[in-house]
Scaffold this active site. Structure first.
Site, mmCIF file in Angstrom:
data_model
loop_
_atom_site.group_PDB
_atom_site.id
_atom_site.type_symbol
_atom_site.label_atom_id
_atom_site.label_comp_id
_atom_site.label_asym_id
_atom_site.label_seq_id
_atom_site.Cartn_x
_atom_site.Cartn_y
_atom_site.Cartn_z
ATOM 1 N N ARG A 419 0.927 -1.241 0.001
ATOM 2 C CA ARG A 419 -0.017 0.078 0.041
ATOM 3 C C ARG A 419 0.886 1.191 0.091
ATOM 4 N NH1 ARG A 419 -4.493 2.959 3.670
ATOM 5 N NH2 ARG A 419 -6.066 2.840 2.144
ATOM 6 N N ASP A 454 -5.077 2.983 12.740
ATOM 7 C CA ASP A 454 -5.206 2.114 11.914
ATOM 8 C C ASP A 454 -3.654 1.439 11.661
ATOM 9 O OD1 ASP A 454 -6.265 0.644 9.443
ATOM 10 O OD2 ASP A 454 -6.697 2.638 8.640
ATOM 11 N N MET A 455 -3.736 0.434 10.955
ATOM 12 C CA MET A 455 -2.446 -0.197 10.654
ATOM 13 C C MET A 455 -2.676 -0.963 9.501
ATOM 14 S SD MET A 455 -0.375 -3.163 10.945
ATOM 15 C CE MET A 455 1.001 -3.603 11.521
ATOM 16 N N ASN A 456 -2.153 -0.331 8.356
ATOM 17 C CA ASN A 456 -2.516 -1.128 6.773
ATOM 18 C C ASN A 456 -1.684 -1.928 6.172
ATOM 19 O OD1 ASN A 456 -5.267 -0.287 6.310
ATOM 20 N ND2 ASN A 456 -4.395 1.901 6.889
ATOM 21 N N ASP A 524 -12.942 -4.113 6.415
ATOM 22 C CA ASP A 524 -13.225 -3.105 5.448
ATOM 23 C C ASP A 524 -14.733 -3.498 4.420
ATOM 24 O OD1 ASP A 524 -11.529 -1.277 6.230
ATOM 25 O OD2 ASP A 524 -9.905 -1.945 4.734
HETATM 26 C C1 DGJ Z 1 -8.547 0.727 6.463
HETATM 27 C C2 DGJ Z 1 -9.434 0.877 7.421
HETATM 28 O O1 DGJ Z 1 -10.146 -0.237 7.818
HETATM 29 C C3 DGJ Z 1 -10.746 1.803 6.663
HETATM 30 O O2 DGJ Z 1 -11.526 1.970 7.567
HETATM 31 C C4 DGJ Z 1 -9.816 3.265 6.413
HETATM 32 O O3 DGJ Z 1 -9.449 3.655 7.621
HETATM 33 C C5 DGJ Z 1 -8.657 2.935 5.743
HETATM 34 N N1 DGJ Z 1 -7.690 2.135 6.376
HETATM 35 C C6 DGJ Z 1 -7.892 4.209 5.441
HETATM 36 O O4 DGJ Z 1 -6.548 4.429 4.943
#
Ligand code: DGJ
Length: 705
Positions: A419, A454-456, A524
């Site tokens: 990402r 958050d942590m993506n 999500d």
């Molecule tokens: C993933 C989260 O689950 C979403 O709700 C949102 O905050 C996005 N990241 C934003 O990048």
């Protein structure tokens, strides 16, 4: 939890109202497990002696059930403790040394006096709940460093030579918390994650075992347990060649080891285990009670969660003062109680390629700062919340340019971007302090009411130039310890703020995080038909009011699977968790706005009945084309029943749905003024018609006598 110790016979008995747990020091001085399960009260010497049903000998080892299994030359089942000693020795042979009781908790000390290692086993109860938390502290009593290659929180043994079925939850992004069931065979089943996050983007650190696979929602035994850990983990359920079944688990061993200097200690995270004789439903209620009464952040454990409007689904990175001011007006008009500005507010953050790490407002898109937004929210009686992702950075950010050494990476190799972002090395003291300072500043500057963390992305490279082997071995542990440190700090400095734990949806929906957060993002994916499976898994472990998500009333078609669903279906589904709206209110037509306003009104009307409720799974999405969930107020004020059809075939006559958890002779009134006795609703059932593609119903039964 009550603790009985027969000192002269070395018997330890732990008992909760409906569970017993027994251990004994054997003739060789080893602490062996005797029993875990439904109450066994007779722990007299004769009672214990007559129940020695697993005679073990020296020839094989498979019948030996150590209370904490070290790598012992006579034992072949998965160890909880495996140590590398400086002289190359690999085995640790533990013998009982002492015990103590303090603050209602039992500590038993074992040691290997030759290798100079001691192991403190801790057993702690939770009021009257049928739960016990175990953890372990390893101490290096020698004069040279040792390496803990495996250091798990507990060894657990299941009773009898029975066949067990394992229930666990697994998934991936957008498809979290899916229930999985297999019969254990003579094998080891490893639930694990080494992504840096522990929960449902791979596997949830939780297990439930039921004898012969015959337990249902309402009847039968369940032996279950969960780790208090949010990082890499392993839980191993096994059946050995002699048919004995056990579980061990704790911090993962992938790329991880702990070096213990002389006199140093290491404490593994807790593993809580429990037992019920009344099915999976009762298991969930025990877990809920645990969270309501002990784990959830104290000042907010019982308080309702506000109705949220979140900017993510409708606007993603396209955030501007002007747009948001208009949305705030509309959100207030439909009755939202909290407005959350999600990802995209920071300088240059108009897509996911830049800006992450620079925690300053984009002045071009927000020329007057956040003040106008905050004031607009407050003027409408709405709270204001903000999104952050403190563990991450885009290479295209001032933070990265200033501190390229802060990210996890291998020198000379192109870093793996996921990402478009890199992982900050939170195990470093300066990075941890940076996150604390940044969060403190945001909390103070914007007087936040809500913070979404958050942590993506997952861990990739786990090194950095100059890192010692010890630092790399311990990175995955220290990272999570510092994560907890920051969350603990946040809760201490801002106890009034609501905190959402999100990791690309449900990546951190685990018990390690529960004590710090008020809301947990499940996924999500907010499509009700998919979410039905996810929510059922999630609410098997966690109370529904914590069930978060950027828009539990979601846009249609759904962004992940493209499914189109009627608004009423999405609204009714949105009421099953912590309500949040993720629909573009600027393009919604007047009919949609009216229905959303009515949805918020209805949710607020029903919220007192659902706020501190149990969820009874009356009909499961895993088993048929309709889902019926009954939310029963913990204090008995009544119940709300949600019913959803999904893919019904032919002309189906659905059964009457029998409710649960009501008072048999209590009187319950539905919304048409009909009065029913609890036993009528529970034994005879309620009729719910679900014709059509996506029918949904919300039934309310208030206790009136
Ligand atoms: C993933 C989260 O689950 C979403 O709700 C949102 O905050 C996005 N990241 C934003 O990048």
């Amino acid at each position: 939890m009550e603790i009985y110790v027969q000192k002269e016979r070395g018997v330890f008995a732990l008992s909760t109202p409906k569970m017993s747990y027994l251990m004994k020091v054997d003739e060789e001085g080893r602490l062996v497990h005797l029993y875990w399960g439904a109450p066994v009260k007779d722990i007299t010497p004769a009672g214990i002696a007559s129940r020695r049903d697993f005679p073990y000998s020296d020839h094989g080892g498979e019948l030996y059930r150590p209370e904490y299994r070290a790598q012992d030359p006579r034992d072949f089942d998965p160890p909880a403790l495996s140590i590398r000693y400086p002289d190359g020795v690999r085995n640790t042979v533990l013998r009982y040394r002492s015990y103590s009781i303090s603050d209602g908790a039992l500590t038993i000390v074992l040691s290997d006096d030759i290798m100079k290692i001691s192991v403190e086993l801790l057993y702690q109860g939770w009021g009257d709940l049928d739960l016990i938390t175990r953890s372990v502290t390893i101490r290096n009593e020698g004069e040279a460093p040792v390496v803990l290659e495996t250091v798990r929180s507990a060894t657990l043994h299941l009773p009898g030579h029975l066949h067990y079925r394992l229930t666990h939850f697994a998934g991936k992004w957008g498809a979290e918390y899916q229930r999985q069931r297999i019969m254990l065979t003579q094998s080891q089943v490893v639930l694990e994650s080494h992504r840096g996050v522990s929960a449902s983007h791979q596997s949830v650190p939780f297990f439930a075992l039921d004898p012969m696979g015959r337990t249902t929602e309402t009847a039968g035994e369940v032996y279950f347990g969960a780790l208090h850990w949010s990082g890499d983990f392993e839980l191993i359920a096994y059946q050995n060649p002699d048919g004995l079944v056990g579980v061990t688990g704790g911090i993962g061993t992938y790329d991880t080891f702990v070096e213990l200097e002389p006199q140093e200690t290491f404490t593994a995270p807790g593993l809580t285990f429990g037992y019920t004789g009344h099915g999976f439903g009762e298991m969930s209620r025990i877990l809920y009670d645990w969270q309501y009464d002990f784990l959830l952040p104290r000042s907010k454990a019982y308080s309702p969660r506000p109705v949220i409007y979140n900017s993510w689904y409708p606007f993603e990175f396209d955030l501007h003062e002007e747009t948001l001011l208009k949305v705030i007006e509309q959100a207030a008009d439909i009755g939202a109680e909290l407005f959350v500005v999600d990802d995209g507010w920071m300088k240059g953050r108009d897509c996911d390629r830049r800006g992450l790490g620079d925690w300053y407002l984009d002045e071009e898109r927000f020329p007057h700062g956040f003040r106008p937004l905050i004031e607009a929210c407050h003027a409408h009686g709405m709270k204001f919340g903000l999104w952050v992702e403190p563990e991450m950075v885009n290479p295209d950010s001032n933070l990265y340019r200033a501190h390229p050494d802060w990210v996890l990476h291998d020198e000379g190799r192109k870093p793996w971007l996921s990402r478009n972002q890199l992982v900050l090395n939170l195990a470093r003291e300066d990075v941890c302090q940076f996150a604390i300072d940044m969060l403190d500043r945001l909390l103070a500057e914007y007087e936040l009411d809500y913070l979404k963390w958050d942590m993506n992305r997952y861990f990739g490279e786990t090194g950095w130039p100059g890192a010692s082997s010890k630092e790399i071995g311990e990175l995955r542990i220290r990272f999570i310890q510092n994560l907890y440190r920051i969350w603990d700090h946040l809760n201490k400095v801002a106890p009034h703020i609501l905190f959402e734990n999100c990791a690309g949806g449900g990546g951190r929906a685990d018990f390690g995080m529960v004590p710090y957060c008020d809301r947990i993002n499940r996924s999500d994916n907010a499509d009700p038909v998919d979410l039905m499976l996810i929510h059922e898994g999630f609410t098997t472990l966690f109370p529904p009011k914590t069930a978060g998500g950027a828009g539990n009333i979601s846009p249609s078609p759904n962004g992940i699977n493209g499914r189109t669903l009627p608004l009423q279906y999405r609204i009714d589904w949105g009421m099953t968790g912590s309500m949040s709206i993720g629909i573009d209110l600027l393009t919604a037509d007047s009919e949609e706005l009216i229905r959303l306003k009515e949805a918020v009104r209805r949710f607020c009307e029903l919220r007192p009945l659902m706020n501190n409720s149990y969820v009874y799974r009356i009909a499961s999405a895993y088993e048929g084309p309709c889902t019926v969930l009954e939310y029963v107020d913990r204090e008995g004020k009544g119940a709300v029943v949600f019913a959803f059809g999904h893919g019904l075939h032919f002309r189906q006559y659905l059964p009457l749905f029998r409710l649960r958890g009501l008072e048999p002779h209590g009187r319950y009134e539905d919304e048409d003024g009909n009065i029913f006795e609890g036993e009528t609703l529970m034994n005879w059932g309620v009729s719910i018609s679900m014709a059509g593609d996506y029918a949904s119903h919300v039934l309310v039964f208030r206790k009136v006598g």
